[in-house]
Design a protein around this motif. Structure first.
Motif, PDB file in Angstrom:
ATOM      1  N   TYR A  38       0.804  -1.223   0.000  1.00  0.00           N
ATOM      2  CA  TYR A  38       0.000   0.000   0.000  1.00  0.00           C
ATOM      3  C   TYR A  38       0.836   1.271   0.000  1.00  0.00           C
ATOM      4  N   ILE A  39       2.139   1.165   0.216  1.00  0.00           N
ATOM      5  CA  ILE A  39       3.002   2.342   0.214  1.00  0.00           C
ATOM      6  C   ILE A  39       3.573   2.583  -1.187  1.00  0.00           C
ATOM      7  N   GLN A  40       3.679   1.528  -1.979  1.00  0.00           N
ATOM      8  CA  GLN A  40       4.289   1.613  -3.300  1.00  0.00           C
ATOM      9  C   GLN A  40       3.608   2.678  -4.146  1.00  0.00           C
ATOM     10  N   GLY A  41       4.392   3.616  -4.643  1.00  0.00           N
ATOM     11  CA  GLY A  41       3.875   4.657  -5.520  1.00  0.00           C
ATOM     12  C   GLY A  41       3.206   5.809  -4.799  1.00  0.00           C
ATOM     13  N   GLU A  42       3.113   5.752  -3.478  1.00  0.00           N
ATOM     14  CA  GLU A  42       2.444   6.818  -2.726  1.00  0.00           C
ATOM     15  C   GLU A  42       3.423   7.928  -2.381  1.00  0.00           C
ATOM     16  N   HIS A  43       2.913   9.143  -2.374  1.00  0.00           N
ATOM     17  CA  HIS A  43       3.687  10.268  -1.857  1.00  0.00           C
ATOM     18  C   HIS A  43       3.660  10.178  -0.335  1.00  0.00           C
ATOM     19  N   SER A  44       4.639  10.780   0.297  1.00  0.00           N
ATOM     20  CA  SER A  44       4.796  10.632   1.753  1.00  0.00           C
ATOM     21  C   SER A  44       3.581  11.120   2.537  1.00  0.00           C
ATOM     22  N   HIS A  45       2.908  12.186   2.076  1.00  0.00           N
ATOM     23  CA  HIS A  45       1.763  12.710   2.831  1.00  0.00           C
ATOM     24  C   HIS A  45       0.635  11.690   2.907  1.00  0.00           C
ATOM     25  N   VAL A  46       0.443  10.902   1.865  1.00  0.00           N
ATOM     26  CA  VAL A  46      -0.605   9.876   1.854  1.00  0.00           C
ATOM     27  C   VAL A  46      -0.114   8.610   2.544  1.00  0.00           C
ATOM     28  N   ALA A  47       1.119   8.214   2.262  1.00  0.00           N
ATOM     29  CA  ALA A  47       1.673   6.993   2.854  1.00  0.00           C
ATOM     30  C   ALA A  47       1.625   7.058   4.375  1.00  0.00           C
ATOM     31  N   LEU A  72      -3.313   6.347  -3.950  1.00  0.00           N
ATOM     32  CA  LEU A  72      -4.197   7.397  -3.443  1.00  0.00           C
ATOM     33  C   LEU A  72      -3.649   8.782  -3.765  1.00  0.00           C
ATOM     34  N   SER A  73      -2.306   8.894  -3.917  1.00  0.00           N
ATOM     35  CA  SER A  73      -1.713  10.185  -4.262  1.00  0.00           C
ATOM     36  C   SER A  73      -2.066  10.608  -5.679  1.00  0.00           C
ATOM     37  N   GLN A  74      -2.685   9.715  -6.460  1.00  0.00           N
ATOM     38  CA  GLN A  74      -3.146  10.087  -7.803  1.00  0.00           C
ATOM     39  C   GLN A  74      -4.575  10.633  -7.790  1.00  0.00           C
ATOM     40  N   PRO A  76      -7.271  13.090  -8.015  1.00  0.00           N
ATOM     41  CA  PRO A  76      -7.148  14.389  -8.684  1.00  0.00           C
ATOM     42  C   PRO A  76      -7.611  15.548  -7.791  1.00  0.00           C
ATOM     43  N   LEU A  77      -6.923  15.695  -6.668  1.00  0.00           N
ATOM     44  CA  LEU A  77      -7.199  16.732  -5.689  1.00  0.00           C
ATOM     45  C   LEU A  77      -5.874  17.360  -5.270  1.00  0.00           C
ATOM     46  N   LYS A  78      -5.924  18.566  -4.723  1.00  0.00           N
ATOM     47  CA  LYS A  78      -4.730  19.171  -4.140  1.00  0.00           C
ATOM     48  C   LYS A  78      -4.263  18.293  -2.982  1.00  0.00           C
ATOM     49  N   HIS A  79      -2.969  18.326  -2.691  1.00  0.00           N
ATOM     50  CA  HIS A  79      -2.407  17.461  -1.635  1.00  0.00           C
ATOM     51  C   HIS A  79      -3.135  17.604  -0.307  1.00  0.00           C
ATOM     52  N   LEU A  80      -3.403  18.829   0.103  1.00  0.00           N
ATOM     53  CA  LEU A  80      -4.094  19.036   1.375  1.00  0.00           C
ATOM     54  C   LEU A  80      -5.490  18.410   1.343  1.00  0.00           C
ATOM     55  N   ASP A  81      -6.167  18.535   0.208  1.00  0.00           N
ATOM     56  CA  ASP A  81      -7.497  17.946   0.077  1.00  0.00           C
ATOM     57  C   ASP A  81      -7.431  16.421   0.019  1.00  0.00           C
ATOM     58  N   GLN A  82      -6.384  15.873  -0.607  1.00  0.00           N
ATOM     59  CA  GLN A  82      -6.182  14.419  -0.589  1.00  0.00           C
ATOM     60  C   GLN A  82      -6.098  13.935   0.857  1.00  0.00           C
ATOM     61  N   MET A  83      -5.264  14.622   1.632  1.00  0.00           N
ATOM     62  CA  MET A  83      -5.083  14.238   3.031  1.00  0.00           C
ATOM     63  C   MET A  83      -6.378  14.360   3.817  1.00  0.00           C
ATOM     64  N   ASN A  84      -7.099  15.468   3.648  1.00  0.00           N
ATOM     65  CA  ASN A  84      -8.357  15.643   4.376  1.00  0.00           C
ATOM     66  C   ASN A  84      -9.361  14.557   4.028  1.00  0.00           C
ATOM     67  N   LEU A  85      -9.466  14.233   2.755  1.00  0.00           N
ATOM     68  CA  LEU A  85     -10.402  13.197   2.330  1.00  0.00           C
ATOM     69  C   LEU A  85     -10.013  11.842   2.907  1.00  0.00           C
TER      70      LEU A  85
END
Length: 192
Positions: A38-47, A72-74, A76-85
């Motif tokens: 589940y970490i593969q390909g993820e940016h650190s904020h999502v991982a 999940l880092s793909q 199509p939301l801004k990074h902060l919104d990805q994290m909030n979601l």
């Protein structure tokens, strides 16, 4: 972390506990493979969010299965919104599964025909019909033991709406399943 694992292995081998050393190595490799899946390909904020959720699930005895065809880092939301979601979805799923008998969560993602699809299913305690009908519509007092505003579900709903997404949910047999779809082209223009 690697150093502490090597120390444990060294001790087990020095004290001729070969069977325990083999079991420890097998457990360690399984944990690495699970984390890698589940970490593969993820940016650190999502991982970090997913990893913390997996740890919390383990602590609470919840079986959490993460099957991501698309990172999940793909989303199509801004990074902060990805994290909030992601944080709100996983927090709600953990809370619900923790209060249920079954204690299961499944997170999956995929991209189909230009649509990013994120699904989160979790076991839950029984939900009243009224609660089901208004899960994502507005602030509300949740059915948790303490008084608690349903801010997480409102944030999820708002984020989905802001990115022209679609949110669907079903409740069946003490399982809540949430499916969120985001158009990649429209949403990625907003995410930049």
């Amino acid at each position: 972390m690697i150093l502490s694992n090597m120390s444990v292995l060294s001790y087990l081998l020095e004290t001729n506990q070969r069977q325990q050393a083999q079991e420890y190595i097998q457990d360690y490799v399984e944990a690495l493979n699970d984390t890698h899946s589940y970490i593969q390909g993820e940016h650190s904020h999502v991982a970090s969010v997913v990893h913390q959720s997996k740890n919390q699930a383990h602590t609470w005895g919840i079986h959490m299965n993460v099957k991501l065809d698309s990172p999940l880092s793909q989303l199509p939301l801004k990074h902060l919104d990805q994290m909030n979601l992601i944080m709100n979805l996983l927090h709600n799923a953990l809370e619900a599964a923790h209060s249920s008998e079954k204690k299961e969560i499944t997170v999956s993602s995929m991209i189909r025909s230009g649509i990013y699809i994120l699904e989160v299913s979790n076991s839950t305690a029984p939900l009243s019909r009224e609660r089901q009908d208004h899960l994502f519509t507005s602030f509300h007092v949740t059915e948790k033991k303490e008084r608690h505003e349903g801010l997480g579900t409102w944030i999820i709903s708002e984020l989905v709406s802001n990115y022209q997404g679609r949110l669907e949910y079903t409740y069946h047999d003490l399982t809540l399943s949430i499916k969120i779809k985001f158009p990649i082209v429209v949403a990625s223009k907003q995410a930049t």
